[in-house]
Design a protein around this motif. Structure first.
Motif, mmCIF file in Angstrom:
data_model
loop_
_atom_site.group_PDB
_atom_site.id
_atom_site.type_symbol
_atom_site.label_atom_id
_atom_site.label_comp_id
_atom_site.label_asym_id
_atom_site.label_seq_id
_atom_site.Cartn_x
_atom_site.Cartn_y
_atom_site.Cartn_z
ATOM 1 N N ALA A 1 0.848 -1.207 0.000
ATOM 2 C CA ALA A 1 0.000 0.000 0.000
ATOM 3 C C ALA A 1 0.885 1.259 0.000
ATOM 4 O O ALA A 1 0.615 2.234 -0.718
ATOM 5 N N TRP A 2 1.952 1.235 0.786
ATOM 6 C CA TRP A 2 2.846 2.400 0.832
ATOM 7 C C TRP A 2 3.531 2.594 -0.511
ATOM 8 O O TRP A 2 3.674 3.715 -0.986
ATOM 9 N N ARG B 1 1.171 4.154 -2.845
ATOM 10 C CA ARG B 1 1.038 5.586 -2.543
ATOM 11 C C ARG B 1 2.297 6.338 -2.948
ATOM 12 O O ARG B 1 2.237 7.458 -3.463
ATOM 13 N N TYR B 2 3.448 5.722 -2.717
ATOM 14 C CA TYR B 2 4.725 6.371 -3.039
ATOM 15 C C TYR B 2 4.853 6.546 -4.554
ATOM 16 O O TYR B 2 5.307 7.579 -5.024
ATOM 17 N N LYS C 1 2.466 6.864 -6.617
ATOM 18 C CA LYS C 1 1.440 7.791 -7.091
ATOM 19 C C LYS C 1 1.650 9.205 -6.525
ATOM 20 O O LYS C 1 0.772 10.050 -6.650
ATOM 21 N N ARG C 2 2.758 9.505 -5.932
ATOM 22 C CA ARG C 2 2.981 10.825 -5.326
ATOM 23 C C ARG C 2 2.998 11.916 -6.434
ATOM 24 O O ARG C 2 3.387 11.632 -7.588
#
Length: 166
Positions: free
Chosen positions: A137-138, A141-142, A144-145
């Motif tokens: 998940a991180w 998210r990373y 997609k920053r």
């Protein structure tokens, strides 16, 4: 009646009996000294056979007594050995029972440790699965920053080049 008369009568009887026995023995000796009697040879042979049989019986009786004594000694030793062996077997059984009890206790401890280990492994597997899920998940998210965040991180990398890994 006086005691002296009674005692005199007893002494007279004993003397007469002794004289009769001695006289009879003298006549037998005189008869045996006469040569040539077949009856004498037969009597001597029977006397010799009786003497030999008596010696054999005495010897056999002595052997039987010795064997009987040995049997008693051996029987006593066997009983003592038997009791000692029974005691040794009881001691061995007691030691084996103690060892078996100790092994059962250790087996129970091992079962408890296995159950605890299995629970810990299951908990660790759950934690690992959660950590992998969180890491994915991180990472999503990373990845997609926004571009501005990525540029700021690159500037931070240059400013703190010794620290790295931002």
């Amino acid at each position: 009646m006086k005691i002296a008369d009674l005692l005199g009568g007893v002494v007279g009887f004993v003397v007469d009996t002794a004289e009769m026995v001695v006289d009879r023995a003298r006549r037998q000796i005189a008869w045996l000294r006469k040569p040539g009697s077949l009856l004498k040879v037969l009597c001597a042979f029977l006397a010799f056979c009786s003497f030999t049989a008596g010696l054999a019986a005495y010897s056999a009786e002595q052997r039987a007594r010795e064997l009987g004594d040995r049997i008693v000694v051996i029987s006593t030793q066997c009983d003592t050995d038997k009791q000692q062996l029974q005691q040794d077997v009881q001691d061995r059984d007691a030691r084996l029972a103690q060892i078996a009890d100790n092994l059962r206790a250790e087996a129970e401890k091992l079962k408890a440790l296995r159950a605890e280990s299995a629970a810990a492994l299951a908990g660790l597997a759950d934690d690992l699965a959660k950590a992998e899920t969180d890491a994915k998940a991180w990472r999503l998210r990373y990845d997609k920053r926004p571009k501005t965040c990525q540029a700021a991180l690159e500037v931070l990398d240059e400013a703190c080049s010794g620290q790295g890994g931002f």
